[in-house]
Design a protein around this motif. Structure first.
Motif, PDB file in Angstrom:
ATOM      1  N   THR A   9      -8.298   2.315   3.576  1.00 35.02           N
ATOM      2  CA  THR A   9      -8.043   1.460   2.421  1.00 35.02           C
ATOM      3  C   THR A   9      -8.510   0.161   2.538  1.00 35.02           C
ATOM      4  O   THR A   9      -8.357  -0.450   3.706  1.00 35.02           O
ATOM      5  CB  THR A   9      -6.468   1.601   2.259  1.00 35.02           C
ATOM      6  OG1 THR A   9      -5.941   2.791   2.186  1.00 35.02           O
ATOM      7  CG2 THR A   9      -6.199   0.801   0.915  1.00 35.02           C
ATOM      8  N   ALA A  16       0.801  -1.147   0.120  1.00 31.08           N
ATOM      9  CA  ALA A  16       0.071   0.019   0.048  1.00 31.08           C
ATOM     10  C   ALA A  16       1.039   1.342   0.010  1.00 31.08           C
ATOM     11  O   ALA A  16       0.253   2.436  -0.165  1.00 31.08           O
ATOM     12  CB  ALA A  16      -0.900  -0.080   1.271  1.00 31.08           C
ATOM     13  N   LYS A  65       2.782   2.113  -1.998  1.00 26.86           N
ATOM     14  CA  LYS A  65       2.874   2.557  -3.607  1.00 26.86           C
ATOM     15  C   LYS A  65       1.540   3.566  -4.086  1.00 26.86           C
ATOM     16  O   LYS A  65       1.782   4.535  -4.314  1.00 26.86           O
ATOM     17  CB  LYS A  65       2.720   1.429  -4.497  1.00 26.86           C
ATOM     18  CG  LYS A  65       4.092   0.634  -4.449  1.00 26.86           C
ATOM     19  CD  LYS A  65       3.902  -0.727  -5.230  1.00 26.86           C
ATOM     20  CE  LYS A  65       5.018  -1.642  -5.155  1.00 26.86           C
ATOM     21  NZ  LYS A  65       4.700  -2.833  -6.009  1.00 26.86           N
ATOM     22  N   LYS A  66       0.670   3.075  -3.139  1.00 31.62           N
ATOM     23  CA  LYS A  66      -0.471   3.973  -3.500  1.00 31.62           C
ATOM     24  C   LYS A  66      -0.711   5.084  -2.520  1.00 31.62           C
ATOM     25  O   LYS A  66      -0.908   6.149  -3.275  1.00 31.62           O
ATOM     26  CB  LYS A  66      -1.728   3.069  -2.902  1.00 31.62           C
ATOM     27  CG  LYS A  66      -3.073   3.694  -3.156  1.00 31.62           C
ATOM     28  CD  LYS A  66      -4.352   2.799  -2.717  1.00 31.62           C
ATOM     29  CE  LYS A  66      -5.785   3.666  -2.891  1.00 31.62           C
ATOM     30  NZ  LYS A  66      -6.806   2.861  -2.588  1.00 31.62           N
ATOM     31  N   HIS A  67      -0.096   5.290  -1.524  1.00 30.96           N
ATOM     32  CA  HIS A  67      -0.287   6.381  -0.770  1.00 30.96           C
ATOM     33  C   HIS A  67       1.259   7.333  -0.820  1.00 30.96           C
ATOM     34  O   HIS A  67       1.331   8.197  -0.018  1.00 30.96           O
ATOM     35  CB  HIS A  67      -0.591   6.001   0.692  1.00 30.96           C
ATOM     36  CG  HIS A  67      -1.772   5.506   0.847  1.00 30.96           C
ATOM     37  ND1 HIS A  67      -3.028   6.066   0.862  1.00 30.96           N
ATOM     38  CD2 HIS A  67      -2.148   4.131   1.301  1.00 30.96           C
ATOM     39  CE1 HIS A  67      -3.779   5.428   1.076  1.00 30.96           C
ATOM     40  NE2 HIS A  67      -3.591   4.104   1.233  1.00 30.96           N
TER      41      HIS A  67
END
Length: 511
Positions: free
Chosen positions: A497, A467, A469-471
């Motif tokens: 999330t 996660a 990478k997403k944030h």
């Protein structure tokens, strides 16, 4: 064990002592009857006295005293038969009595026959019998006592080793029992020498004296001497063979057992044990062999364990028997770290350089993890799985895991500085931490095991590092980990999330 066998077992030493006295009386009376060294009137008087007093005295008194001496032993057997527990102090007392009983019974036999010799020699003197009759009674009782005590030495020890020792000392340790008299090998050999040489010599001397005192004619004396020699030779040859069997059995059987055990141990069978049935030198050697086998088994266990476990912490816990091999539930914090864009790096870098890069990275990361009490469970490609709180418990595992993650970031910055100086590309990673219960267990095949964590906590931690990478963060912790912090960290709350494989959104915090 039926009632008959139980009776025999309970009275083993008593029966052995009675047998010894019967043998002594039978042997001496047989030899006495073959010599005919006393006149008929004296002989009849002597035999009448022995029949009425000596024989009952030689059996009834020792039996009664033996029963009193064996009272703790018999009480111990009753408790064992009834399934009742026995205290350590009481068991030690029973062991001491049992090991000292052979010497007690021999001393008792000697005392009974000495008292009989003195008492009835005085009795014959009071009756006005001849000097020869008085000396004959004295020597006869002493001879019976000498033979009985010698036979008792070997018979009682034989029964002790064969029947009682395996029951009372199933794990050996007889030589370690305090306040006991030890039957040394030298003592056995001296007793055997006395039984096969000194006692026959004493008996022949007594018979020769009797013939010289009672037979005046030379021809009759030689004939009586010949009869005596042949009868004595026959009976002592038989007794000597019997005693040789007892002595050889008591010596060669333990030696054969020790030799066989050593052969099996040398072949790697460390579970084999020597059956220790004596407290002499052979018993001590048997205990030493058993201790050696146990030590070798422990060393083999360590060797096998080292082949399956690579972590010092896990090794120490396993060797101390603190890790249940079938698993245990632990509250821990699980950390996953994964390198970013590592696959393209592998494609454009030589294998040797890739190995140097990844090894240096793992070295620094493990140092940061171990510095906070964590344990690296495994390296999965370019990913690290670590745990805080197992196998060694940590009361503040969430905080320790966060401190380790921060140190990992600092370590990565230092590694990248070194890599930049060498022309290596910079590395990036993402770290996820989640806290909760896991099952810590040894998992794998019979030939290869590993210490692993199983549970949803592990899965969530693995999803959290992705996660990042997403944030756009480098460290993400779950709300369960955040609640367990014992100090403040510069983290910010992230949007809730839904992680892969989950249906409910999770509250996250990022650095």
């Amino acid at each position: 064990m039926n009632s008959v066998n139980r009776f025999r077992f309970r009275n083993t030493m008593l029966i052995a002592n009675v047998i010894s006295n019967i043998v002594g009386v039978t042997v001496v009376f047989y030899l006495f009857s073959r010599t005919g060294t006393l006149h008929s009137d004296s002989r009849n008087s002597l035999f009448a006295t022995i029949d009425l007093v000596f024989i009952p005295l030689s059996f009834i008194i020792p039996i009664a005293i033996t029963l009193i001496y064996e009272r703790p032993i018999r009480r111990y057997l009753e408790r064992r038969h009834s399934g009742l527990a026995t205290s350590g102090v009481f068991t030690d007392q029973v062991h001491q009595r049992l090991l000292n009983e052979p010497f007690f019974l021999m001393a008792l036999n000697a005392l009974v026959w000495i008292c009989a010799a003195v008492t009835y020699s005085l009795y014959f003197w009071r009756l006005g019998l001849s000097r020869k009759a008085i000396i004959g009674a004295l020597s006869l009782n002493l001879q019976v006592g000498l033979v009985s005590v010698t036979v008792a030495f070997f018979v009682i020890e034989f029964f002790l080793q064969r029947r009682l020792a395996p029951y009372f000392f199933p794990h050996g340790g007889m030589s370690a029992v305090p306040k006991t008299i030890r039957i040394r090998i030298r003592t056995r050999l001296i007793a055997f020498l006395a039984a096969t040489n000194l006692i026959p010599m004493f008996t022949l001397a007594r018979g020769s004296w009797g013939i010289a005192q009672t037979v005046a004619d030379t021809g009759q004396a030689l004939s009586a001497m010949q009869t005596m020699i042949f009868s004595h030779a026959a009976i002592f040859a038989w007794v000597g063979i019997w005693l040789a069997f007892l002595v050889s059995s008591n010596l060669t059987r333990p030696l054969a057992d020790i030799t066989s055990a050593l052969k099996r141990i040398s072949d790697g069978h460390f579970d084999d044990r020597v059956s220790v049935t004596s407290n002499d030198e052979l018993g001590y050697v048997g205990d030493a062999v058993n201790e050696m086998a146990a030590g070798l088994k422990e060393r083999e266990f360590i060797k096998e364990t080292f082949g399956k476990y690579v972590s010092k912490e896990v090794r120490d816990e396993v060797l101390s028997r603190k890790i249940p091999l079938d698993g245990e539930v632990r509250e821990v914090s699980v950390l996953f770290a994964d390198l970013r864009n590592f696959t393209p790096l592998v494609e454009r870098t030589t294998p040797q350089r890739v190995v140097r890069i990844i090894n240096r990275y793992f070295e620094v990361m493990e140092t940061a993890i171990r510095g906070q009490g964590g344990l690296v469970l495994q390296y999965i490609g370019d990913e690290i799985e670590a745990v805080f709180g197992a196998p060694i418990p940590l009361s503040d595992h969430a905080t320790q895991a966060m401190l380790a993650a921060i140190n990992m970031n600092d370590g990565l910055a230092a590694v990248n500085q070194v890599f930049a100086d060498r022309g290596y590309p910079a590395l990036q990673h993402g770290i996820g931490i989640h806290s909760g219960n896991v099952v810590a267990a040894t998992i794998g095949s019979p030939s290869r095991l590993s210490y692993a964590l199983v549970g949803d906590t592990v899965n969530v931690a693995s999803r959290l590092q992705n996660a990042n990478k997403k944030h756009g963060t480098s460290i993400i912790v779950s709300v369960d980990t955040h609640r367990r912090f014992s100090r403040n960290f510069p983290v910010r709350r992230l949007p809730t999330t839904i992680l892969k494989g989950k249906t409910e959104p999770l509250e996250l915090y990022g650095l």
